[in-house]
Design a protein around this motif. Structure first.
Motif, mmCIF file in Angstrom:
data_model
loop_
_atom_site.group_PDB
_atom_site.id
_atom_site.type_symbol
_atom_site.label_atom_id
_atom_site.label_comp_id
_atom_site.label_asym_id
_atom_site.label_seq_id
_atom_site.Cartn_x
_atom_site.Cartn_y
_atom_site.Cartn_z
ATOM 1 N N GLY A 28 -23.678 -11.992 18.969
ATOM 2 C CA GLY A 28 -23.759 -11.599 20.360
ATOM 3 C C GLY A 28 -25.105 -11.085 20.805
ATOM 4 N N ALA A 29 -26.089 -11.060 19.916
ATOM 5 C CA ALA A 29 -27.399 -10.554 20.301
ATOM 6 C C ALA A 29 -28.019 -11.444 21.372
ATOM 7 C CB ALA A 29 -28.313 -10.481 19.082
ATOM 8 N N GLN A 30 -28.649 -10.798 22.353
ATOM 9 C CA GLN A 30 -29.404 -11.533 23.363
ATOM 10 C C GLN A 30 -30.724 -11.956 22.735
ATOM 11 O OE1 GLN A 30 -31.548 -10.602 27.666
ATOM 12 N NE2 GLN A 30 -30.175 -9.094 26.775
ATOM 13 N N VAL A 31 -30.968 -13.272 22.678
ATOM 14 C CA VAL A 31 -32.178 -13.803 22.042
ATOM 15 C C VAL A 31 -32.779 -14.863 22.952
ATOM 16 C CG1 VAL A 31 -33.141 -14.992 20.045
ATOM 17 C CG2 VAL A 31 -31.235 -13.395 19.729
ATOM 18 N N GLY A 32 -34.038 -14.690 23.305
ATOM 19 C CA GLY A 32 -34.710 -15.674 24.134
ATOM 20 C C GLY A 32 -36.081 -15.182 24.537
ATOM 21 N N PHE A 33 -36.954 -16.093 24.877
ATOM 22 C CA PHE A 33 -38.282 -15.677 25.301
ATOM 23 C C PHE A 33 -38.211 -14.950 26.639
ATOM 24 C CE2 PHE A 33 -42.524 -16.511 27.187
ATOM 25 C CZ PHE A 33 -43.255 -15.741 26.293
ATOM 26 N N ALA A 34 -37.331 -15.408 27.512
ATOM 27 C CA ALA A 34 -37.185 -14.782 28.827
ATOM 28 C C ALA A 34 -36.161 -13.660 28.764
ATOM 29 C CB ALA A 34 -36.757 -15.817 29.863
ATOM 30 N N GLY A 35 -36.567 -12.479 29.188
ATOM 31 C CA GLY A 35 -35.641 -11.359 29.270
ATOM 32 C C GLY A 35 -34.683 -11.516 30.434
ATOM 33 N N SER A 36 -33.662 -10.672 30.472
ATOM 34 C CA SER A 36 -32.583 -10.841 31.449
ATOM 35 C C SER A 36 -33.047 -10.700 32.890
ATOM 36 C CB SER A 36 -31.472 -9.836 31.156
ATOM 37 O OG SER A 36 -31.964 -8.504 31.225
ATOM 38 N N GLY A 44 -40.255 -12.481 15.283
ATOM 39 C CA GLY A 44 -38.911 -13.022 15.144
ATOM 40 C C GLY A 44 -38.920 -14.483 14.759
ATOM 41 N N ALA A 45 -39.267 -15.341 15.722
ATOM 42 C CA ALA A 45 -39.253 -16.781 15.481
ATOM 43 C C ALA A 45 -40.297 -17.216 14.470
ATOM 44 C CB ALA A 45 -39.472 -17.531 16.800
ATOM 45 N N GLY A 46 -41.308 -16.399 14.231
ATOM 46 C CA GLY A 46 -42.337 -16.758 13.263
ATOM 47 C C GLY A 46 -41.986 -16.466 11.824
ATOM 48 N N SER A 47 -40.810 -15.911 11.578
ATOM 49 C CA SER A 47 -40.401 -15.607 10.204
ATOM 50 C C SER A 47 -39.911 -16.863 9.490
ATOM 51 C CB SER A 47 -39.308 -14.536 10.198
ATOM 52 O OG SER A 47 -39.807 -13.297 10.656
ATOM 53 N N ASP A 48 -39.917 -16.800 8.172
ATOM 54 C CA ASP A 48 -39.479 -17.952 7.367
ATOM 55 C C ASP A 48 -37.989 -18.194 7.501
ATOM 56 O OD1 ASP A 48 -42.083 -18.346 6.251
ATOM 57 O OD2 ASP A 48 -41.707 -16.650 4.925
ATOM 58 N N GLU A 74 -26.009 -17.109 19.159
ATOM 59 C CA GLU A 74 -25.176 -18.269 18.847
ATOM 60 C C GLU A 74 -25.773 -19.551 19.424
ATOM 61 O OE1 GLU A 74 -22.853 -14.662 18.203
ATOM 62 O OE2 GLU A 74 -24.131 -15.330 19.852
ATOM 63 N N ALA A 75 -26.321 -19.473 20.639
ATOM 64 C CA ALA A 75 -26.960 -20.656 21.233
ATOM 65 C C ALA A 75 -28.221 -21.032 20.470
ATOM 66 C CB ALA A 75 -27.295 -20.381 22.701
ATOM 67 N N GLN A 76 -28.984 -20.044 20.048
ATOM 68 C CA GLN A 76 -30.191 -20.322 19.269
ATOM 69 C C GLN A 76 -29.834 -20.954 17.922
ATOM 70 O OE1 GLN A 76 -33.089 -20.133 20.561
ATOM 71 N NE2 GLN A 76 -32.963 -18.669 22.233
ATOM 72 N N LEU A 77 -28.731 -20.544 17.319
ATOM 73 C CA LEU A 77 -28.266 -21.159 16.079
ATOM 74 C C LEU A 77 -27.876 -22.616 16.318
ATOM 75 C CD1 LEU A 77 -27.266 -21.022 13.104
ATOM 76 C CD2 LEU A 77 -25.078 -20.195 14.000
ATOM 77 N N ALA A 78 -27.142 -22.865 17.383
ATOM 78 C CA ALA A 78 -26.674 -24.226 17.665
ATOM 79 C C ALA A 78 -27.822 -25.181 17.939
ATOM 80 C CB ALA A 78 -25.715 -24.202 18.858
ATOM 81 N N HIS A 79 -28.961 -24.649 18.379
ATOM 82 C CA HIS A 79 -30.097 -25.504 18.729
ATOM 83 C C HIS A 79 -31.236 -25.407 17.724
ATOM 84 C CE1 HIS A 79 -27.858 -25.471 22.511
ATOM 85 N NE2 HIS A 79 -28.429 -26.633 22.743
ATOM 86 N N GLY A 80 -30.953 -24.899 16.540
ATOM 87 C CA GLY A 80 -31.906 -25.016 15.444
ATOM 88 C C GLY A 80 -32.982 -23.969 15.361
ATOM 89 N N HIS A 81 -32.831 -22.835 16.077
ATOM 90 C CA HIS A 81 -33.872 -21.814 16.084
ATOM 91 C C HIS A 81 -33.526 -20.597 15.230
ATOM 92 C CE1 HIS A 81 -35.503 -24.301 19.171
ATOM 93 N NE2 HIS A 81 -34.510 -24.052 20.006
ATOM 94 N N VAL A 82 -32.281 -20.491 14.820
ATOM 95 C CA VAL A 82 -31.797 -19.388 13.996
ATOM 96 C C VAL A 82 -31.055 -19.992 12.812
ATOM 97 C CG1 VAL A 82 -30.074 -17.526 13.924
ATOM 98 C CG2 VAL A 82 -31.673 -17.650 15.836
ATOM 99 N N THR A 84 -36.285 -10.362 22.819
ATOM 100 C CA THR A 84 -36.831 -11.236 23.854
ATOM 101 C C THR A 84 -38.353 -11.107 23.891
ATOM 102 O OG1 THR A 84 -36.605 -9.527 25.567
ATOM 103 C CG2 THR A 84 -34.751 -11.025 25.266
ATOM 104 N N GLY A 85 -38.969 -11.958 24.699
ATOM 105 C CA GLY A 85 -40.404 -11.892 24.932
ATOM 106 C C GLY A 85 -41.228 -12.115 23.689
ATOM 107 N N GLY A 86 -42.368 -11.422 23.637
ATOM 108 C CA GLY A 86 -43.316 -11.633 22.550
ATOM 109 C C GLY A 86 -42.806 -11.227 21.192
ATOM 110 N N GLY A 87 -41.882 -10.282 21.129
ATOM 111 C CA GLY A 87 -41.320 -9.912 19.829
ATOM 112 C C GLY A 87 -40.553 -11.064 19.204
ATOM 113 N N TRP A 88 -39.830 -11.820 20.043
ATOM 114 C CA TRP A 88 -39.121 -13.003 19.565
ATOM 115 C C TRP A 88 -40.103 -14.114 19.228
ATOM 116 C CZ3 TRP A 88 -36.051 -15.875 17.162
ATOM 117 C CH2 TRP A 88 -35.659 -17.157 17.542
ATOM 118 N N ALA A 89 -41.141 -14.258 20.048
ATOM 119 C CA ALA A 89 -42.065 -15.379 19.885
ATOM 120 C C ALA A 89 -43.127 -15.135 18.814
ATOM 121 C CB ALA A 89 -42.738 -15.689 21.220
ATOM 122 N N THR A 90 -43.116 -13.998 18.143
ATOM 123 C CA THR A 90 -44.066 -13.739 17.057
ATOM 124 C C THR A 90 -43.325 -13.354 15.788
ATOM 125 O OG1 THR A 90 -44.371 -11.471 17.905
ATOM 126 C CG2 THR A 90 -45.995 -13.128 18.556
#
Length: 446
Positions: free
Chosen positions: A171-179, A160-164, A194-202, A152-158
């Motif tokens: 079941g991993a919790q993935v999102g910019f906003a933490g719980s 993580g999501a910045g990778s090729d 799974e939600a990030q995969l369904a919406h094109g981010h994973v 979550t947070g900046g680790g995901w937004a740099t």
């Protein structure tokens, strides 16, 4: 099986015992950090005793699938895997080593975001990490992330999501906003891999037991480009059937349900494939398959293949993402064209059909790597042309390419529907016409 919940367990999961850690000697944290946060030094010391680590990230080199890589693995047990100045410095050093040694980077995030004990000095690490990732990208080196729980947070937004390529554990919790900082009525299912995969981010959710093999396949593909321009695949289907002799015949053959589609061409031409998924903007189009595969000489070719459906904006954006990634890594590209046209329903227009098509045209036009295109079925107007390599387009005997669908042309000309076949002939859209008009370089043989 190694435990992916710890930094070293995740490293062992993907690299086994082949890991050489980078040595960092920052010493004990003093004076409660840059903000003088009361008790921060003591909390940092307790985290070190509890986890056996000296910071929230472990970095080094390892071998995955025969490819030496730089590994950056987060320890969530160390202050929630949070990013502080020392975390940023270690990750930056890992990227610098990757560039110096020409190694891919594999990131294994498990983080709650920036470390509040260091305030804005911690948040600034996101700029540092984004910059390091950009430098590694510009150096033509692949970056792969494997999202662990949580990311979550900046680790995901740099990192993580910045990778090729972005993979995730189930079941991993993935999102910019933490719980703890989400709206109280937020659906937790939206913040999952799974939600990030369904919406094109994973790109894929991979079980721990298969992760090492999947990573090995990806690394082998992204680091071994084929030499030269890809050859246009041979035609599939009836070897005794000559190219269509008229427009109406070409349209009928291209629309026949038994005509070979993209899946058959990919199976026949490329082995060991791995696919990306999604446009990184909230969309996935199942009618556009994009990925990498091996040609017979063992080198890697990237592919973007339409599957016979109307291509949606997410499909065009995913193809553009594929072409640009291949271009950065020096991997030649093969495109397979087969669509009645771009989707033109209201949802497609609101999702940016025009800008998405424009972006794909630009990606193909500016690619420095060779691009070869094969028309394998329907070529419906600009939605098909966006995927075509200028000057390097071939066609199968059972295909057609048209400025507009014959039915639409008849409607625009105010002709009755029964004149669509005659209109198809007038449009000169069959393979032989396309060759005579200089649109294609040739008709591939069976």
């Amino acid at each position: 099986m190694s435990d992916p919940t710890t930094a070293r367990g995740a490293i062992a999961l993907v690299a086994g015992d082949d890991f050489t850690e980078f040595v960092f000697t920052e010493g004990l944290l003093a004076d409660d950090g840059p903000l003088g946060w009361p008790g921060y030094s003591a909390a940092h010391a307790r985290a070190a005793v509890r986890t056996g680590e000296t910071e929230s990230v472990v970095c080094g080199t390892g071998v995955i699938g025969g490819v030496r890589v730089v590994l950056v693995s987060f320890e969530f047990g160390f202050l929630g895997g949070s990013l502080g100045e020392r975390t940023g410095a270690r990750a930056a050093a890992a990227h610098a080593h990757a560039r110096a040694e020409r190694l891919p980077v594999v990131v294994l995030p498990a983080t709650g975001g920036s470390r509040m004990h260091e305030g804005m000095r911690a948040l600034l690490q996101l700029q540092l990490l984004a910059g390091e990732s950009a430098l590694t990208r510009a150096a033509g080196l692949p970056q792969i992330a494997v999202l662990r729980d949580p990311t979550t947070g900046g680790g995901w937004a740099t990192l993580g999501a910045g990778s090729d390529v972005v993979l995730a554990l189930p079941g991993a919790q993935v999102g910019f906003a933490g719980s703890r900082v989400r709206p109280p009525d937020a659906d937790p299912a939206a913040y999952t891999a799974e939600a990030q995969l369904a919406h094109g981010h994973v790109d894929a959710v991979v079980a721990p037991g298969g992760l090492r093999d999947v990573l090995g396949r990806w690394l082998a593909l992204l680091t071994r480009p084929a030499a030269g321009r890809p050859a246009a695949p041979r035609a599939l289907g009836d070897p005794d059937a000559p190219p269509s002799a008229s427009g109406r015949e070409a349209v009928a053959r291209a629309r026949h349900p038994a005509r070979p589609r993209a899946a058959a061409y990919l199976d026949a031409h490329l082995s060991g494939r791995a696919e990306i998924s999604g446009d990184r903007a909230g969309g996935v189009d199942p009618g556009m398959r994009c990925g990498f595969g091996r040609v017979p000489d063992g080198g890697t070719v990237a592919y973007a293949a339409q599957c016979g459906t109307a291509t949606r904006p997410a499909g065009f954006r995913t193809a553009a993402r594929l072409v640009r990634l291949a271009d950065r890594l020096g991997i030649p590209v093969l495109t397979l064209i087969d669509t009645p046209g771009a989707a033109n329903d209201p949802a497609a227009e609101l999702a940016g059909a025009g800008p998405a098509i424009a972006d794909l045209f630009a990606a193909v036009a500016t690619a420095r790597v060779p691009v070869t295109s094969l028309l394998i079925g329907e070529g419906g107007s600009g939605g098909a042309l966006a995927l075509a390599a200028p000057g390097h387009l071939w066609a199968t005997p059972d295909s057609y390419f048209s400025v507009i669908a014959p039915e639409a042309a008849a409607s625009i000309l105010k002709r009755p529907p029964e004149e669509s076949a005659a209109t198809a002939d007038q449009l000169r859209l069959c393979p032989r016409d396309l060759l005579d008009l200089g649109v294609i370089r040739g008709i591939v043989e069976h």
